[in-house]
Design an enzyme around this catalytic site. Structure first.
Site, PDB file in Angstrom:
ATOM      1  N   SER A 180       0.837  -0.883   0.074  1.00  0.00           N
ATOM      2  CA  SER A 180       0.066   0.081   0.248  1.00  0.00           C
ATOM      3  C   SER A 180       0.684   1.399  -0.003  1.00  0.00           C
ATOM      4  CB  SER A 180      -0.670  -0.123   1.308  1.00  0.00           C
ATOM      5  OG  SER A 180      -2.176   0.707   0.609  1.00  0.00           O
ATOM      6  N   ASP A 226      -8.805  -4.103  -5.910  1.00  0.00           N
ATOM      7  CA  ASP A 226      -8.694  -3.569  -5.002  1.00  0.00           C
ATOM      8  C   ASP A 226      -9.077  -2.024  -5.410  1.00  0.00           C
ATOM      9  OD1 ASP A 226      -6.971  -1.038  -3.612  1.00  0.00           O
ATOM     10  OD2 ASP A 226      -4.990  -2.935  -4.125  1.00  0.00           O
ATOM     11  N   HIS A 258      -7.055  -5.037  -2.036  1.00  0.00           N
ATOM     12  CA  HIS A 258      -5.974  -4.423  -1.841  1.00  0.00           C
ATOM     13  C   HIS A 258      -5.591  -5.384  -0.626  1.00  0.00           C
ATOM     14  CE1 HIS A 258      -4.060  -0.835  -1.105  1.00  0.00           C
ATOM     15  NE2 HIS A 258      -4.365  -0.786   0.672  1.00  0.00           N
TER      16      HIS A 258
END
Length: 311
Positions: A180, A226, A258
């Site tokens: 991330s 995601d 994600h």
């Protein structure tokens, strides 16, 4: 009375010792050749190891790169945030054996609001394949990508200069990974330090979408489901903006989110390992898993890249 042999037989008899010596030499050469072949059989990849001193571990197979653990026993040590500057401490995972010399090293950053526990599975998995791996905590769980990039570099500096395992590391063979915002941080770190050998952003997030400055072989990993960092606005533009001359690849996970990189994942593990081996260790034995490009499957939505690789 001594019997005389005909001249032809005498000639043959005179040549016999010479022929015996020749036969002995031939047998000796054959034995030496056989021994050489036996040594090559007993030490697979001996020539390859001589050609590339950075190779570590046995020749890879599909099952070995998909395995949760490699051939090296792993130890770990905790690093307190109070004993470091520039990042928030973390955990170092490293091969216990020193018989193979030094190893390449990788620093891994978690994502927004997360701690190192969210990416801890990568530590023993990669270390058991022949890397020193530093999963870090950041100074704040709210740190942005640029800060996380600086912290990844600070962690690598600590690892190679001050850590208790610094003598086990080849400081010229380093890489970064992150999830991330940590993935965005991995791109930032590679931009800042072009000497890095590999970068792997995992479902990366960054407001900067363009990375033409990167000179580090980069594997961009995205996820088809995601909704936090959609591939259309993050991983895909990251990948397409990388120089066409750079060793690069784009892996889009199928039926993933994600947060898929936060738990042990075979597809992430196998291709991350292959990328790190190929570019940190220059281990061309792993090229077979990256080129030809992997095809779409139950776990791969899409895979792009340039083959064959340059370095």
């Amino acid at each position: 009375m001594r019997h005389l042999l005909p001249s032809g037989d005498a000639s043959r008899r005179r040549r016999t010792p010479s022929k015996s010596r020749s036969r002995t030499v031939r047998l000796g050469l054959a034995a030496a050749a056989a021994a050489t072949g036996l040594c090559a059989t007993l030490v697979p990849g001996a020539q390859a190891a001589a050609d590339n001193p950075y190779e570590r571990g046995p020749a890879p197979t599909v099952s070995s790169i998909e395995a949760a653990r490699g051939t090296y026993a792993v130890s770990q040590t905790s690093v307190s945030s109070l004993s470091v500057t520039g990042f928030g401490g973390g955990t170092i995972y490293y091969p216990t054996s020193t018989a193979d010399g030094t190893f390449g090293a990788v620093a891994v950053s978690p994502g927004y609001t997360a701690s190192q526990s969210s990416i801890a599975w990568l530590g023993p998995r990669l270390a058991s394949q022949g890397f020193v791996v530093f999963t870090i905590d950041t100074n704040s769980t709210l740190d942005q990508p640029a800060s996380r990039g600086r912290q990844l570099l600070a962690a690598l500096d600590y690892l190679t200069e001050r850590s208790t395992v610094r003598t086990r590391i080849d400081s010229t063979r380093l890489g970064v990974m992150g999830h991330s915002m940590g993935g965005g941080g991995a791109l930032e770190a590679a931009k800042s330090r072009t000497s890095l050998q590999a970068a792997i952003p995992l479902t990366g997030w960054n407001l900067d979408k363009s990375w033409p400055e990167l000179r580090t072989p980069t594997l961009v990993v995205g996820a088809d489901g995601d909704s936090v960092a959609p591939v259309s606005s993050h991983s895909e533009p990251f990948y397409t903006s990388l120089p066409s001359t750079l060793d690069k690849a784009y892996l889009e996970l199928n039926n993933a989110t994600h947060f898929t990189p936060n738990t042990s994942d075979t597809t992430i593990g196998k291709y991350s390992l292959s990328w790190l081996k190929r570019f940190i260790d220059n281990d061309t034995r792993y090229e077979q898993f990256l080129c030809p490009l992997p095809r779409p499957s139950a776990t791969i939505e899409e895979y792009r890249g340039n083959c064959p690789h340059n370095s």
